[in-house]
Write a protein that holds these residues in place. Structure first.
Motif, PDB file in Angstrom:
ATOM      1  N   ILE A 142      -3.002   7.322   2.709  1.00  0.00           N
ATOM      2  CA  ILE A 142      -3.933   8.421   2.478  1.00  0.00           C
ATOM      3  C   ILE A 142      -3.346   9.297   1.374  1.00  0.00           C
ATOM      4  N   THR A 143      -4.146   9.613   0.377  1.00  0.00           N
ATOM      5  CA  THR A 143      -3.682  10.498  -0.683  1.00  0.00           C
ATOM      6  C   THR A 143      -4.873  11.221  -1.286  1.00  0.00           C
ATOM      7  N   TRP A 144      -4.593  12.130  -2.214  1.00  0.00           N
ATOM      8  CA  TRP A 144      -5.666  12.845  -2.899  1.00  0.00           C
ATOM      9  C   TRP A 144      -6.549  11.882  -3.683  1.00  0.00           C
ATOM     10  N   GLY A 145      -7.832  12.208  -3.772  1.00  0.00           N
ATOM     11  CA  GLY A 145      -8.731  11.479  -4.642  1.00  0.00           C
ATOM     12  C   GLY A 145      -8.571  11.923  -6.086  1.00  0.00           C
ATOM     13  N   PRO A 146      -9.344  11.360  -6.996  1.00  0.00           N
ATOM     14  CA  PRO A 146      -9.184  11.682  -8.425  1.00  0.00           C
ATOM     15  C   PRO A 146      -9.488  13.134  -8.766  1.00  0.00           C
ATOM     16  N   ASP A 147     -10.257  13.821  -7.914  1.00  0.00           N
ATOM     17  CA  ASP A 147     -10.541  15.235  -8.166  1.00  0.00           C
ATOM     18  C   ASP A 147      -9.370  16.130  -7.819  1.00  0.00           C
ATOM     19  N   GLY A 148      -8.372  15.595  -7.104  1.00  0.00           N
ATOM     20  CA  GLY A 148      -7.228  16.408  -6.706  1.00  0.00           C
ATOM     21  C   GLY A 148      -7.589  17.534  -5.767  1.00  0.00           C
ATOM     22  N   PRO A 176      -2.021  -2.439   1.691  1.00  0.00           N
ATOM     23  CA  PRO A 176      -2.611  -1.336   2.453  1.00  0.00           C
ATOM     24  C   PRO A 176      -3.978  -0.980   1.905  1.00  0.00           C
ATOM     25  N   GLN A 177      -4.830  -0.475   2.795  1.00  0.00           N
ATOM     26  CA  GLN A 177      -6.041   0.136   2.277  1.00  0.00           C
ATOM     27  C   GLN A 177      -5.686   1.548   1.832  1.00  0.00           C
ATOM     28  N   LEU A 178      -6.363   2.008   0.805  1.00  0.00           N
ATOM     29  CA  LEU A 178      -6.118   3.322   0.241  1.00  0.00           C
ATOM     30  C   LEU A 178      -7.337   4.193   0.494  1.00  0.00           C
ATOM     31  N   LEU A 179      -7.114   5.332   1.133  1.00  0.00           N
ATOM     32  CA  LEU A 179      -8.192   6.233   1.505  1.00  0.00           C
ATOM     33  C   LEU A 179      -8.006   7.596   0.857  1.00  0.00           C
ATOM     34  N   TYR A 180      -9.124   8.163   0.380  1.00  0.00           N
ATOM     35  CA  TYR A 180      -9.134   9.504  -0.181  1.00  0.00           C
ATOM     36  C   TYR A 180      -9.962  10.417   0.721  1.00  0.00           C
ATOM     37  N   PRO A 181      -9.427  11.557   1.162  1.00  0.00           N
ATOM     38  CA  PRO A 181     -10.256  12.493   1.910  1.00  0.00           C
ATOM     39  C   PRO A 181     -11.334  13.076   1.014  1.00  0.00           C
ATOM     40  N   GLY A 182     -12.501  13.348   1.604  1.00  0.00           N
ATOM     41  CA  GLY A 182     -13.598  13.912   0.829  1.00  0.00           C
ATOM     42  C   GLY A 182     -14.377  14.946   1.617  1.00  0.00           C
ATOM     43  N   ILE A 183     -14.955  15.870   0.906  1.00  0.00           N
ATOM     44  CA  ILE A 183     -15.786  16.911   1.499  1.00  0.00           C
ATOM     45  C   ILE A 183     -17.243  16.562   1.213  1.00  0.00           C
ATOM     46  N   PRO A 184     -18.058  16.318   2.241  1.00  0.00           N
ATOM     47  CA  PRO A 184     -19.460  15.960   1.988  1.00  0.00           C
ATOM     48  C   PRO A 184     -20.208  17.080   1.262  1.00  0.00           C
ATOM     49  N   ASP A 185     -21.069  16.684   0.336  1.00  0.00           N
ATOM     50  CA  ASP A 185     -21.910  17.659  -0.348  1.00  0.00           C
ATOM     51  C   ASP A 185     -22.615  18.547   0.671  1.00  0.00           C
ATOM     52  N   PHE A 253     -13.379  10.137   4.790  1.00  0.00           N
ATOM     53  CA  PHE A 253     -12.621   9.457   3.752  1.00  0.00           C
ATOM     54  C   PHE A 253     -13.532   8.502   2.986  1.00  0.00           C
ATOM     55  N   ARG A 254     -13.155   8.246   1.739  1.00  0.00           N
ATOM     56  CA  ARG A 254     -13.759   7.123   1.021  1.00  0.00           C
ATOM     57  C   ARG A 254     -12.668   6.134   0.662  1.00  0.00           C
ATOM     58  N   ARG A 255     -13.056   4.873   0.589  1.00  0.00           N
ATOM     59  CA  ARG A 255     -12.108   3.831   0.225  1.00  0.00           C
ATOM     60  C   ARG A 255     -11.925   3.817  -1.292  1.00  0.00           C
ATOM     61  N   ALA A 256     -10.697   3.624  -1.704  1.00  0.00           N
ATOM     62  CA  ALA A 256     -10.400   3.644  -3.131  1.00  0.00           C
ATOM     63  C   ALA A 256     -10.982   2.427  -3.843  1.00  0.00           C
ATOM     64  N   PHE A 257     -10.978   1.277  -3.171  1.00  0.00           N
ATOM     65  CA  PHE A 257     -11.390   0.023  -3.810  1.00  0.00           C
ATOM     66  C   PHE A 257     -12.494  -0.613  -2.994  1.00  0.00           C
ATOM     67  N   GLY A 258     -13.537  -1.060  -3.692  1.00  0.00           N
ATOM     68  CA  GLY A 258     -14.602  -1.773  -2.994  1.00  0.00           C
ATOM     69  C   GLY A 258     -14.128  -3.141  -2.538  1.00  0.00           C
ATOM     70  N   ARG A 259     -14.847  -3.701  -1.586  1.00  0.00           N
ATOM     71  CA  ARG A 259     -14.488  -5.027  -1.104  1.00  0.00           C
ATOM     72  C   ARG A 259     -15.690  -5.668  -0.446  1.00  0.00           C
ATOM     73  N   LYS A 260     -15.640  -6.948  -0.278  1.00  0.00           N
ATOM     74  CA  LYS A 260     -16.678  -7.677   0.449  1.00  0.00           C
ATOM     75  C   LYS A 260     -16.275  -7.785   1.915  1.00  0.00           C
ATOM     76  N   ASP A 261     -17.086  -7.212   2.810  1.00  0.00           N
ATOM     77  CA  ASP A 261     -16.775  -7.291   4.244  1.00  0.00           C
ATOM     78  C   ASP A 261     -17.156  -8.662   4.800  1.00  0.00           C
TER      79      ASP A 261
END
Length: 261
Positions: A142-148, A176-185, A253-261
């Motif tokens: 878990i880390t900051w997203g690109p918006d910091g 590892p999966q990479l997750l960014y915390p996010g604040i919903p609009d 959270f949002r996932r950093a990288f897309g993937r096929k489930d």
């Protein structure tokens, strides 16, 4: 929360890789939360408490000790402030039930200097983060997203380096999966200090880490640790404000990288 995170991580791999990853990490899976400063962990605090309560090893990594952020304290910038904020971070990890945190001791406000090294391809911070990720073999980072969060340069540099490291791993084969915390609009509370925070479309926040009242209470205790950064009134209200407005029962959270489930 941890069930969602582990399940999402395993979906990134094919069947054989998922089985190998499960066997290697079932006993004590690890989550690394990699941030820039003591108190950054508060944006995901209930989720970290929930994961630790489910038996996951959770470690917070701080690139700095916060030596330049006096906050509301009387400290001057420097070593004494850094020591105080280190103790606050240890207090917060204890309140959340996490492992003792890791401090990399780069200068607060100087992480832009770690974008590259004049001597080689990797900056020292990048090299240390690579080594930590390899050592702890986390199922999730878990880390900051690109918006910091709110555009903080230190936050953005930590994001950039962690994202570079993870994208360079063999995704789908135990990475590892990479997750960014996010604040919903639309969920920011009417608090002036929070209006500069970035928000994101809710449909992009596909991992929602639910927490209960006990985990929210742990988050509130973690906030109380950061006495140099928040006045008493703010410390008393912060977790509740986030719970009622931004989180509403789940850290997003949002996932950093897309993937096929």
């Amino acid at each position: 929360m941890i069930r969602a995170i582990l399940a999402a991580s395993l979906l990134m791999a094919g069947p054989a890789a998922a089985q190998t990853q499960t066997e290697a990490r079932t006993a004590k899976p690890t989550i690394l939360a990699i941030f820039a400063h003591p108190d950054d962990e508060l944006v995901v605090a209930p989720a970290l408490a929930d994961a630790a309560g489910d038996g996951v090893r959770v470690k917070v990594v701080y690139a700095t000790r916060g030596d330049a952020g006096p906050g509301v304290s009387d400290f001057e910038k420097g070593a004494e402030l850094a020591a105080a904020r280190e103790q606050e971070a240890r207090c917060a990890s204890g309140a959340l039930g996490l492992d003792d945190p890791i401090f990399l001791d780069y200068g607060d406000g100087t992480l832009w200097q770690q974008a590259q090294s004049l001597e080689g391809a990797q900056s020292p911070l990048e090299a240390e983060l690579r080594a930590l990720i390899a050592k702890h073999d986390p199922v999730t980072i878990i880390t900051w997203g690109p918006d910091g969060g709110y555009g903080h340069a230190d936050h953005r540099m930590v994001h950039a380096l962690v994202a570079e490291i993870v994208q360079g791993m063999t995704l789908g084969e135990g990475a590892p999966q990479l997750l960014y915390p996010g604040i919903p609009d639309g969920s920011l509370p009417p608090v002036p200090e929070l209006q500069r925070w970035a928000t994101i479309a809710p449909e992009l926040l596909s991992v929602n880490a639910k927490y209960d009242d006990a985990e929210l209470a742990r988050a509130a205790r973690a906030v109380q640790c950061h006495v140099t950064q928040f006045h008493a009134a703010s410390r008393a209200q912060l977790a509740s404000v986030f719970d009622q407005s931004i989180w509403q029962g789940a850290v997003h959270f949002r996932r950093a990288f897309g993937r096929k489930d």
